[in-house]
Design a protein around this motif. Sequence first.
Motif, PDB file in Angstrom:
ATOM      1  N   GLU A 121       0.804  -1.216   0.000  1.00 22.45           N
ATOM      2  CA  GLU A 121       0.000   0.000   0.000  1.00 22.45           C
ATOM      3  C   GLU A 121       0.843   1.276   0.000  1.00 22.45           C
ATOM      4  O   GLU A 121       0.313   2.378   0.087  1.00 22.45           O
ATOM      5  N   LYS A 169      -3.750   5.982   1.861  1.00 24.17           N
ATOM      6  CA  LYS A 169      -5.043   5.342   2.065  1.00 24.17           C
ATOM      7  C   LYS A 169      -4.830   3.863   2.358  1.00 24.17           C
ATOM      8  O   LYS A 169      -4.395   3.098   1.485  1.00 24.17           O
ATOM      9  N   SER A 171      -6.142   0.015   3.680  1.00 23.35           N
ATOM     10  CA  SER A 171      -7.347  -0.819   3.619  1.00 23.35           C
ATOM     11  C   SER A 171      -7.656  -1.480   4.957  1.00 23.35           C
ATOM     12  O   SER A 171      -8.663  -2.172   5.093  1.00 23.35           O
TER      13      SER A 171
END
Length: 479
Positions: A121, A169, A171
């Motif tokens: 990520e 961002k 998850s």
Amino acid sequence: MSRPSLKESCTKIVATVGPACASVEQLAALIQAGADVFRINTAHGSRHEHESTLANIRAASKQSGFEAGVLLDLAGPKIRLGQLVEDPLVCELGATLSFVRGESASDSHELTSSYARLIDELSPGDRVMLADGLVALQVEKVTESHAQCRVTAGGTVRSRQGINLPGVKLSVSAMRRQDVDNAIWAAQNNIDFVGLSFVRSAEDVQSLKDLLASHESNAMVIAKIEKPEALDQLEAIVEAADGVMVARGDLGVEIDVAETPVAQKRIIRVCKEKMKPVIVATQMLESMHSSSRPTRAEVSDVANAILDGADACMLSGETAIGEHPVESVQMMNRIMLCTEREMLANPISEPIPNSRVSPITTAVTIAATNIAEAIQAKLIVIGTHSGGTAWVKSKSRSRIPTLGASDSHDTLRRMNLLWGIKPILSSHLQHTPEFIDEICGWGREHADLKTGDQIVFVTGSGVVQKAHNVVIVHTVESR
């Protein structure tokens, strides 16, 4: 001082429990110094330790005669460094460090984390902050096996210190499996407030409320604002939550630290508009970890939070691991009293929304407050089963001391977070001679009530369901 007391602050004090104040005697001393709610931080300690802490809080409450509230703070998806090969690790400006997969690193320039999907990520250009922002990295290259970073602000880090990812961002869910387990434990043990860390949306808050409700808990959900996404969704999050915490530690890393004071003021303003209690937390009296006196800047910080409209201020390491836990609570109470003296000398009347309780209750409570101000009553007394009417009165910021009388121990503890409400146990909540006599007796003993003093009572007649529709002005008579 005997609790509750009309001489204590209207703004409430939340004290974090830790090794420095974990015994029954130490907790009772904090209650006498002015602590209203105790925070159990599940990011530290085991379930056994949390059970022991809760038992000691309950025992200290019984010993002191004051039912302190309990806030269980869920750890949330806090990302931390793994074990460092070189611990502590000095991160030189311009040096290259790499996050690698797995739980162990092979050399001193490799870092691991508690979040398995971290490398997946991250993207080139992302910022990575370590140890509450002390060390800053920028991602330069990401491969299947590692994320290469350049040190842009040097410093020293240690194993298992926090990782913040401003603007990234993730998850990861707002509640891990351990958080769900801790929330269920809170429900089973009648804990009063549950703090939800790293909230990003109103749906996160609602999920926790649903979980607690499914286990028949009335605990208030406190949404901790510490992510940029939370600021983007602030109005919806405040609407969904029962209360809010301005968690300045992670918030000051996730956003530009220079923006934190303005963000704090905005959060408090929205909470006032939506009639939700708000706690300001982190580093309020930080220097009192080791010093018996705070800095002048810290005193100003606490005072400004109160002037902005905070319902409570929280002590973290000051009471949990500091050298002066009792003195920290006493100092917080002193600052609050001095600030409130000025604030209440120039009260600001603001309209109060009526979304939480019956419009009749809201109107009657506002009218009772106005009457008490006009006649300079010594006390306002609200008889309440759920605490909703006290909630309305709390938002008036009236200069008249207010007792929240309830026959529910759960309600008494929850009222500990409401500004200006001093909870007392009473079995008579209707407008009866017994209720009036009980309050007058308490007032003579604890509030220096004298013959001729006036008390304004807000109660219900029972004619209007779930509403307070009676205001009584009582003049204290001679015994």
